[in-house]
Design a protein around this motif. Structure first.
Motif: not given
Ligand code: N01
Length: 471
Positions: A163, A166, A187, A274, A435, A437
């Motif tokens: 969530t 992406s 989360t 976050k 928690r 990144w």
């Molecule tokens: O990745 P993330 P992202 N089982 O690391 C969950 C940029 N960006 O690709 O919160 C279940 O934020 C994890 O859960 P939790 C931007 O800087 C920008 O979405 O760790 N769930 C979390 O919810 C962004 O911050 C744009 O408990 C698991 C999710 O996966 C960064 O890229 C768009 C898991 C990871 O979220 C990264 O974004 C996209 C598991 N084993 C990205 N492992 C824009 O400009 C992980 N998760 C709009």
């Protein structure tokens, strides 16, 4: 983005012998790799543009990913960068031998370079979740940054894990065309509401006729973004953070009608702890009758779907892993060897670091754009890279002027920077209890912990007393 910038700016200042190494067959970095449905940048487009290449044709305040990709290609073409790029040739190692760098590539090519600028990005290496049975899934399964466009989504049973920004964008985009959608939330995330109006043809014409208006708009957006957000995230007690929190809370209260769902979506940590998720329509999407939010822990993946800890099997045809990136890689897996055979892998064995996120002691004339612990996530990374590059160019100038053969930050300066950074990080919103990144293995945010204005000041001119010069 940063590689194109480097080629343009270096050539502008008279460097003719510039080579850009690109392992893929197309430029674009993040915007080439991330093509998932709904992808857009949450930095306003007129701000997420090079300062020297305003674009009158942005379709929306926050334009979609393919427009950004096309913009980057346009800029590279119109600034004659393409002919300087070696496509499809991955750099495998960089080695310094007291005078210059030897760059080796996967194709066996070896080239000499006086300076190396690493523009390798932060969010680049997909992080796959460690879930039992993942490989046993019989449907289609892929990471958000490796989207398989050959897979049909219409009418299918789609699962999304994650969530973050992406996952939220994917869910919002696909919900209306899939048969059913299961979002697996580990989360809950705060969601900042944000309108995304399109620019009218008249506005675009006006931008074209009066480019100054785009510059003014960029400056205005930059000021607003910096004051209301970038400068404020580093102070958890700032009034702006309280305002962001209030906006997110109100968004949740007013947008989600079912009280049970609302509580499942309510985070138990502070907004912007976050990386803040910005979305105009996620709450609408997750309340659609074909959508469900699954908050039970994922136990394992089975051939037919995802089994959660309550014993339920969520049957799926497609499973998208929006599980983020390995954020501690930077130049790696490249093998980088500096002075006296010093290996970057060893220097960074615990965690990556660099003085001002740009220079590593013992690695002369190697400079990083968007390197470790820099301003990430809450700023326009284009702005960040432009400021860093202008700083790096001043370092290069010192060498070119003959004052030394090479230079890199001193150990003392790098340690002092890291000490100050770690101390300042305690006041940031990122350490307010969640928690994310942003946090490294010690729980310290791997980010610039001061106001963005301070970053601008530090990037204005290098303090050469912090550098060691080699004769
Ligand atoms: O990745 P993330 P992202 N089982 O690391 C969950 C940029 N960006 O690709 O919160 C279940 O934020 C994890 O859960 P939790 C931007 O800087 C920008 O979405 O760790 N769930 C979390 O919810 C962004 O911050 C744009 O408990 C698991 C999710 O996966 C960064 O890229 C768009 C898991 C990871 O979220 C990264 O974004 C996209 C598991 N084993 C990205 N492992 C824009 O400009 C992980 N998760 C709009």
């Amino acid at each position: 983005m940063a590689g194109i910038l480097s080629a343009i700016k270096l050539r502008e200042t008279g460097f003719r012998n510039v080579t850009v190494y690109e392992k893929a067959d197309r430029i674009g970095g993040t915007w080439r790799e991330n093509t998932y449905p709904g992808i857009a940048c949450d930095v306003p487009s007129h701000l997420y543009s090079y300062s020297f290449a305003p674009n009158p044709d942005w379709s929306h305040r926050f334009s979609p990913g393919d427009e950004i990709q096309a913009y980057l290609e346009d800029v590279a073409r119109s600034h004659d960068v393409m002919e300087h790029i070696r496509f499809g040739d991955e750099v495998t190692s960089c080695e310094f031998d007291d005078r210059a760098w030897t760059i080796a590539t996967a194709s066996g090519r070896r080239a000499r370079a006086d300076f190396v600028i690493a523009a390798t990005g932060v969010l680049h290496h997909p992080k796959y979740p460690d879930i039992e049975g993942l490989e046993s899934f019989e449907g289609a399964c892929f990471h958000s940054a490796r989207w398989d466009h050959g897979v049909q989504l219409d009418g299918q049973r789609v699962g999304v894990v994650g969530t973050g920004s992406s996952g939220v964008q994917i869910v919002s985009d696909v919900v209306d065309r899939v048969g059913s959608l299961a979002l697996f939330q580990r989360t809950a995330q705060w969601i900042m509401p944000q309108e995304n109006p399109c620019y009218t043809e008249e506005e675009k014409r006006d931008f074209r006729l009066h480019p100054d208006r785009m510059r003014e708009l960029r400056d205005e957006m930059s000021r607003g973004f910096t004051e209301n957000f970038s400068n404020a995230v580093v102070d958890a007690d700032s009034p702006q953070m309280a305002m962001v929190e209030e906006l997110c809370r109100k968004n949740l209260e007013t947008s989600v009608t079912d009280p049970v769902l609302r509580e499942k979506l309510r985070p138990d940590y502070r907004a912007a702890c976050k990386r803040l998720v910005i979305s105009p329509d996620f709450y609408r999407a997750i309340q659609q009758p074909n959508a469900k939010l699954v908050t039970e822990r994922i136990e394992r993946v089975e051939p037919r779907g995802v089994r959660t800890a309550d014993g339920r099997l969520h049957e799926l045809d497609v499973l998208a892993l929006a599980t983020g990136f390995r954020v501690d890689r930077f130049l790696r897996p490249m093998r980088v060897t500096g002075l006296d055979g010093r290996k970057l892998d060893q220097v960074w064995a615990e965690r990556p670091g660099a003085y001002l996120s740009i220079s590593i002691p013992g690695f002369p004339n190697l400079f990083m754009l968007n390197g470790p612990n820099g301003p990430v996530g809450n700023f326009s990374l284009i702005d960040v890279a432009e400021l860093q590059l202008a700083y790096i160019q001043q370092l290069i100038e010192v060498v070119v002027a003959g004052r030394c053969c090479g230079l890199c930050a001193s150990e003392e300066a790098a340690e002092r920077f890291e000490r100050d950074r770690t101390e300042a990080a305690k006041r940031t919103i990122w350490m307010s209890g969640c928690r994310s990144w942003y946090l490294d293995d010690r729980g310290v945010p791997a980010a610039w912990p001061w106001a963005f204005d301070r970053f601008r000041e530090r990037m204005a001119a290098p303090d050469l007393a912090d550098y060691e010069m080699t004769a």
